[in-house]
Motif scaffolding. Structure first.
Motif, PDB file in Angstrom:
ATOM      1  N   GLY A  26      -5.356 -11.971  -8.103  1.00 57.34           N
ATOM      2  CA  GLY A  26      -5.312 -10.544  -8.455  1.00 57.34           C
ATOM      3  C   GLY A  26      -6.637  -9.838  -8.263  1.00 57.34           C
ATOM      4  N   ILE A  27      -7.569 -10.526  -7.624  1.00 58.27           N
ATOM      5  CA  ILE A  27      -8.900  -9.918  -7.430  1.00 58.27           C
ATOM      6  C   ILE A  27      -8.798  -8.799  -6.404  1.00 58.27           C
ATOM      7  CG2 ILE A  27     -11.271 -10.378  -6.655  1.00 58.27           C
ATOM      8  CD1 ILE A  27     -10.804 -13.288  -7.688  1.00 58.27           C
ATOM      9  N   GLY A  28      -9.367  -7.678  -6.753  1.00 53.06           N
ATOM     10  CA  GLY A  28      -9.303  -6.524  -5.855  1.00 53.06           C
ATOM     11  C   GLY A  28      -8.111  -5.633  -6.138  1.00 53.06           C
ATOM     12  N   GLY A  29      -7.301  -6.022  -7.115  1.00 52.73           N
ATOM     13  CA  GLY A  29      -6.108  -5.239  -7.375  1.00 52.73           C
ATOM     14  C   GLY A  29      -6.188  -4.361  -8.606  1.00 52.73           C
ATOM     15  N   ALA A  30      -7.332  -4.422  -9.331  1.00 58.94           N
ATOM     16  CA  ALA A  30      -7.455  -3.616 -10.550  1.00 58.94           C
ATOM     17  C   ALA A  30      -7.501  -2.122 -10.215  1.00 58.94           C
ATOM     18  CB  ALA A  30      -8.727  -4.021 -11.299  1.00 58.94           C
ATOM     19  N   SER A  31      -7.029  -1.316 -11.131  1.00 61.29           N
ATOM     20  CA  SER A  31      -7.070   0.144 -10.936  1.00 61.29           C
ATOM     21  C   SER A  31      -8.517   0.579 -10.733  1.00 61.29           C
ATOM     22  CB  SER A  31      -6.477   0.859 -12.136  1.00 61.29           C
ATOM     23  OG  SER A  31      -5.138   0.455 -12.320  1.00 61.29           O
ATOM     24  N   ASP A  33      -9.760   3.585 -11.119  1.00 63.87           N
ATOM     25  CA  ASP A  33     -10.217   4.764 -11.855  1.00 63.87           C
ATOM     26  C   ASP A  33     -10.489   4.473 -13.330  1.00 63.87           C
ATOM     27  OD1 ASP A  33      -7.626   4.229 -12.513  1.00 63.87           O
ATOM     28  OD2 ASP A  33      -6.990   6.338 -12.541  1.00 63.87           O
ATOM     29  N   LEU A  34     -10.655   3.186 -13.658  1.00 65.41           N
ATOM     30  CA  LEU A  34     -10.902   2.862 -15.062  1.00 65.41           C
ATOM     31  C   LEU A  34     -12.336   3.244 -15.436  1.00 65.41           C
ATOM     32  CD1 LEU A  34      -9.186  -0.656 -15.271  1.00 65.41           C
ATOM     33  CD2 LEU A  34      -8.192   1.629 -15.570  1.00 65.41           C
ATOM     34  N   ASP A  35     -12.462   3.901 -16.543  1.00 67.95           N
ATOM     35  CA  ASP A  35     -13.791   4.336 -17.010  1.00 67.95           C
ATOM     36  C   ASP A  35     -14.329   3.273 -17.965  1.00 67.95           C
ATOM     37  OD1 ASP A  35     -16.027   5.492 -17.923  1.00 67.95           O
ATOM     38  OD2 ASP A  35     -15.069   7.298 -18.747  1.00 67.95           O
ATOM     39  N   ARG A  36     -15.282   2.498 -17.456  1.00 67.77           N
ATOM     40  CA  ARG A  36     -15.825   1.397 -18.275  1.00 67.77           C
ATOM     41  C   ARG A  36     -17.133   1.794 -18.960  1.00 67.77           C
ATOM     42  NH1 ARG A  36     -13.016  -3.153 -16.749  1.00 67.77           N
ATOM     43  NH2 ARG A  36     -11.839  -2.934 -14.828  1.00 67.77           N
TER      44      ARG A  36
ATOM     45  N   LEU B 295      -3.935 -10.462 -12.766  1.00 68.64           N
ATOM     46  CA  LEU B 295      -4.069  -9.103 -13.299  1.00 68.64           C
ATOM     47  C   LEU B 295      -3.170  -8.914 -14.513  1.00 68.64           C
ATOM     48  CD1 LEU B 295      -3.839  -7.088  -9.966  1.00 68.64           C
ATOM     49  CD2 LEU B 295      -5.816  -7.125 -11.486  1.00 68.64           C
ATOM     50  N   LEU B 324     -12.899  -2.018 -23.511  1.00 67.89           N
ATOM     51  CA  LEU B 324     -12.968  -2.473 -22.118  1.00 67.89           C
ATOM     52  C   LEU B 324     -13.022  -1.299 -21.152  1.00 67.89           C
ATOM     53  CD1 LEU B 324     -10.499  -5.448 -21.486  1.00 67.89           C
ATOM     54  CD2 LEU B 324     -12.962  -5.384 -21.178  1.00 67.89           C
ATOM     55  N   PHE B 325     -12.114  -0.371 -21.365  1.00 69.42           N
ATOM     56  CA  PHE B 325     -12.090   0.800 -20.472  1.00 69.42           C
ATOM     57  C   PHE B 325     -11.275   1.903 -21.119  1.00 69.42           C
ATOM     58  CE2 PHE B 325      -8.476  -1.823 -19.156  1.00 69.42           C
ATOM     59  CZ  PHE B 325      -7.437  -0.913 -19.250  1.00 69.42           C
ATOM     60  N   GLU B 326     -11.424   3.061 -20.499  1.00 70.17           N
ATOM     61  CA  GLU B 326     -10.619   4.226 -20.876  1.00 70.17           C
ATOM     62  C   GLU B 326      -9.942   4.704 -19.599  1.00 70.17           C
ATOM     63  OE1 GLU B 326     -12.085   7.339 -23.962  1.00 70.17           O
ATOM     64  OE2 GLU B 326     -12.450   8.155 -21.965  1.00 70.17           O
ATOM     65  N   LEU B 353      -3.867  -1.351 -14.055  1.00 69.58           N
ATOM     66  CA  LEU B 353      -4.104  -2.771 -13.782  1.00 69.58           C
ATOM     67  C   LEU B 353      -5.549  -3.113 -14.111  1.00 69.58           C
ATOM     68  CD1 LEU B 353      -2.234  -2.814 -10.373  1.00 69.58           C
ATOM     69  CD2 LEU B 353      -1.571  -4.180 -12.348  1.00 69.58           C
ATOM     70  N   HIS B 355      -8.422  -6.648 -15.197  1.00 70.58           N
ATOM     71  CA  HIS B 355      -8.658  -8.086 -15.352  1.00 70.58           C
ATOM     72  C   HIS B 355      -9.035  -8.374 -16.806  1.00 70.58           C
ATOM     73  CE1 HIS B 355      -8.355  -9.436 -11.234  1.00 70.58           C
ATOM     74  NE2 HIS B 355      -8.992  -8.339 -10.874  1.00 70.58           N
ATOM     75  N   ALA B 393      -0.426 -11.307 -12.947  1.00 69.91           N
ATOM     76  CA  ALA B 393       0.095 -10.702 -11.715  1.00 69.91           C
ATOM     77  C   ALA B 393      -0.881 -10.926 -10.556  1.00 69.91           C
ATOM     78  CB  ALA B 393       0.330  -9.200 -11.914  1.00 69.91           C
ATOM     79  N   SER B 394      -0.328 -11.045  -9.352  1.00 68.16           N
ATOM     80  CA  SER B 394      -1.151 -11.143  -8.143  1.00 68.16           C
ATOM     81  C   SER B 394      -1.315  -9.762  -7.541  1.00 68.16           C
ATOM     82  CB  SER B 394      -0.509 -12.097  -7.139  1.00 68.16           C
ATOM     83  OG  SER B 394      -0.458 -13.401  -7.685  1.00 68.16           O
ATOM     84  N   SER B 395      -2.142  -9.692  -6.481  1.00 67.34           N
ATOM     85  CA  SER B 395      -2.397  -8.397  -5.842  1.00 67.34           C
ATOM     86  C   SER B 395      -2.151  -8.500  -4.338  1.00 67.34           C
ATOM     87  CB  SER B 395      -3.847  -7.964  -6.088  1.00 67.34           C
ATOM     88  OG  SER B 395      -4.145  -6.831  -5.308  1.00 67.34           O
ATOM     89  N   ARG B 397      -3.243  -6.288  -2.288  1.00 65.67           N
ATOM     90  CA  ARG B 397      -4.262  -5.494  -1.598  1.00 65.67           C
ATOM     91  C   ARG B 397      -5.136  -6.320  -0.631  1.00 65.67           C
ATOM     92  NH1 ARG B 397      -7.428  -1.692  -5.499  1.00 65.67           N
ATOM     93  NH2 ARG B 397      -5.341  -0.885  -5.806  1.00 65.67           N
TER      94      ARG B 397
END
Lengths: 53, 434
Positions: A26-31, A33-36, B295, B324-326, B353, B355, B393-395, B397
Motif C-alpha cells: 500500500g506504499i504510495g497509495g495514501a491520500s 491531502d492529509l494535513d499532518r 493501507l 496523525l492527520f486532519e 487512505l 498508513h 489494503a493494497s494500492s 498506484r
C-alpha cells in the motif's frame, strides 16, 4: 540474448517486482491531502524557561 | 595466387603507356588510363573502341589500391563513372571494380560520400526477375525474398557510363546504359540489373565507412563529405528496438494486471458502516487496527438531498493519543436536465487512505462545519452519515505509474523507429495509388 536485452529485462523485472512490493504494502497509495501539521509538539524546555526571570 | 606465367603489365597498343594487369582470368577488357582505349584482353590487347572526353569522377581511390572489405583483402582493378539524368536533374556515382584471387569480383560504390559493396547474388531469389515494366504495372509496392530477408521496391534507375578506366569482366562502352530495379531490405538491398545484353541480380551492403577508408589508406582529409543519409545506412535507433517495444508492452500488461489485483485487495473490515449521530457533532468514533502493513481506509457515506452538499472535517488520533492527520472531504449530490438530457453528479461516498503507525485503538473525531443547498453555504442538510474502516489494503498506484512508463517507452521507441524508417524510404520513387 544481447546485452541490451539482458539489461532491459533485468531492469524491467526489478522495477516490476519493486512496484509489486510497494503496491502490495500500500506504499504510495495514501491520500495526498492529509494535513499532518497538527502533530502535538513538546511542551518546550519548561525547566530552562523557568529560570528566566 | 597469381599464375607465375601470367602477364603482370602490358603496353597500351594504342598509346604505348605501361598498364598494370591486376585482374583475374575473367577480365575481358582493359581501358587505358591514359588514352581511353578499350583493349581486348582476350585478343592481344587490340583496340576495341576508345572512350573520349571523359571526366574523371571525384574519388580518392585509384587503380591498384588495396584494402579490406568484409574480412577479405581486395584490390581495385577498374573504375567506372556513372550518371543518371531524369527530369532535368542528374545524379553521379563511382563504381570501383574489386578483385580478390580467392573471392572473385565485387563493386565498391562511392555515392554521396557513402561506401557500399555490391556482389552478384547467386542464391535463390523470389521472384527470379523483376523488370521496370513489371514495376510500372504493379498495383502494390513489389517485393522480393532472399536469404531470409524481405525486400520492398525502392526505385528504378537508368545509369549511363560516363567514365571507364582499368580492367573489366565485360566490355563497357561509352554511353552504355543499364536499368536497375532496386529493392530495399532491413539490412541490405537487392537489385535486378539489365544492361541490354545480360541480366544480373546483385546484393549490396552498407560498409563501416571509417574502417574501409582506413584500410584503403585514404586520409581523413581526402575522404569525400557525406551528402545526406543513404537508404542502406543503418537507422539510428537503439539495437533490438523491436524486442524492446514488445518487452515494454508485455511489462505494461503485467503492471495492468497487478493494478487490477491490488485494486481488488481492498483489505478487511475493521469497523462496519456505522451511523453517526448528527445531533451530537462533533463526535468521536474509535476503532482497532491490528496491523501496520498495508493501507487503512476511512469511508464516509452521506445521505444527501438533491443539489446539496456537506463538508466533513476528520481528525485521526493514534493509540498514543497523538494526532496523525486532519482531513476534509466534500460530499455532494447534484442532478438536473440540460440540452443533452438528464445528468447526475453523485459524490455521496468519499475515502481517506493512510498508513497506520502502530497497532492499537485509533480515535476519529468528526464534524460537519459547512454545508448547504446549491452553491449556498447555509448549513448542513445531511440526512445521515455513516463511517466504515478497513485495514490491510493494497494500492494500485505504483504498478499504474510503472505501466504508464512502459507504455511511454514502447510508444516512444515505436515512433522513433517509424521516423527512422520514413527517412530511409524518403528517396523511393514508388507512389501508392489512392
Amino acid at each position: 540474448m544481447t546485452p541490451i536485452r539482458i539489461v532491459f529485462l533485468v531492469a524491467a523485472l526489478g522495477a516490476t517486482a519493486g512496484v509489486g512490493y510497494l503496491g502490495f504494502m500500500g506504499i504510495g497509495g495514501a491520500s495526498a491531502d492529509l494535513d499532518r501539521s497538527i502533530r502535538v509538539g513538546s511542551a518546550g524546555n519548561a525547566l530552562a524557561s523557568s529560570k528566566v526571570k | 595466387m597469381r599464375d607465375p606465367g601470367q602477364v603482370h603489365a602490358i603496353q597500351c597498343t594504342n598509346c604505348g603507356a605501361g598498364l598494370d594487369v591486376l585482374g583475374g582470368g575473367r577480365v575481358t577488357t582493359h581501358v587505358c588510363s591514359y588514352c581511353g582505349s578499350a583493349l581486348d584482353a582476350l585478343d592481344n590487347y587490340r583496340v576495341l573502341t576508345r572512350f573520349s572526353e571523359m571526366t574523371r569522377p571525384a574519388t580518392p581511390l585509384r587503380i591498384g589500391d588495396t584494402g579490406q572489405l568484409m574480412g577479405q583483402g581486395w584490390q581495385i582493378i577498374g573504375i567506372l563513372g556513372l550518371c543518371e539524368t531524369w527530369a532535368g536533374k542528374s545524379w553521379t556515382w563511382t563504381d570501383h571494380l574489386l578483385f580478390s584471387p580467392t573471392h572473385g569480383y565485387a563493386w565498391l560504390t562511392l555515392e554521396d560520400g557513402h561506401l557500399i559493396v555490391t556482389r552478384r547474388w547467386r542464391k535463390a531469389v523470389s521472384p527470379g526477375w523483376m523488370s521496370s515494366a513489371q514495376v510500372e504495372r504493379a498495383n502494390t509496392r513489389p517485393g522480393a525474398d532472399s536469404d531470409g530477408e524481405h525486400f520492398r521496391y525502392y526505385e528504378t534507375s537508368t545509369a549511363r557510363i560516363a567514365f571507364a578506366e582499368g580492367e573489366f569482366t565485360w566490355r563497357p562502352r561509352q554511353e552504355d546504359t543499364s536499368t536497375t530495379v532496386s529493392l530495399l531490405g532491413p539490412r541490405t538491398s537487392l537489385a535486378y540489373v539489365d544492361n541490354g545484353q545480360e541480366r544480373e541480380i546483385e546484393r549490396s551492403w552498407y560498409l563501416p565507412q571509417a574502417a574501409v577508408w582506413d584500410s584503403f589508406g585514404v586520409a581523413v582529409a581526402d575522404r569525400p563529405g557525406i551528402a545526406g543519409p543513404h537508404p542502406l545506412q543503418p537507422a539510428r535507433v537503439p539495437a533490438d528496438t523491436g524486442f524492446l517495444i514488445a518487452a515494454s508492452a508485455v511489462f505494461a500488461a503485467v503492471c495492468a494486471v497487478l493494478s487490477v489485483v491490488f485494486l481488488a485487495m481492498g483489505g478487511r473490515d475493521v469497523l462496519p458502516p456505522t451511523p453517526v449521530d448528527l445531533r451530537t457533532l462533533p463526535t468521536e468514533i474509535t476503532f482497532d487496527l491490528t496491523e501496520t502493513a498495508g493501507l487503512a481506509q476511512l469511508r464516509f457515506h452521506g445521505d444527501l438531498a438533491n443539489n446539496t452538499w456537506a463538508w466533513i472535517g476528520a481528525t485521526l488520533t493514534d493509540p498514543e493519543d497523538v494526532p496523525l492527520f486532519e482531513a476534509g472531504r466534500e460530499l455532494g449530490y447534484y442532478s438536473g436536465r440540460d440540452s443533452e438530457g438528464h445528468w447526475v453528479e453523485d459524490n455521496r461516498d468519499t475515502t481517506v487512505l493512510f498508513h497506520p503507525t502502530e497497532v492499537g485503538t485509533y480515535t476519529l473525531e468528526l464534524d460537519i462545519p459547512e454545508g448547504g443547498l446549491g452553491e449556498a453555504s447555509d448549513g448542513a442538510v445531511l440526512g445521515s452519515l455513516s463511517v466504515s474502516v478497513r485495514e490491510g489494503a493494497s494500492s494500485a498506484r505504483p504498478p499504474l505509474v510503472l505501466m504508464v512508463i512502459f507504455i511511454v517507452i514502447a510508444i516512444g521507441l515505436f515512433l522513433w523507429r517509424q521516423s527512422a524508417e520514413a527517412r530511409r524510404w524518403a528517396g523511393s520513387d514508388w507512389e501508392d495509388d489512392d
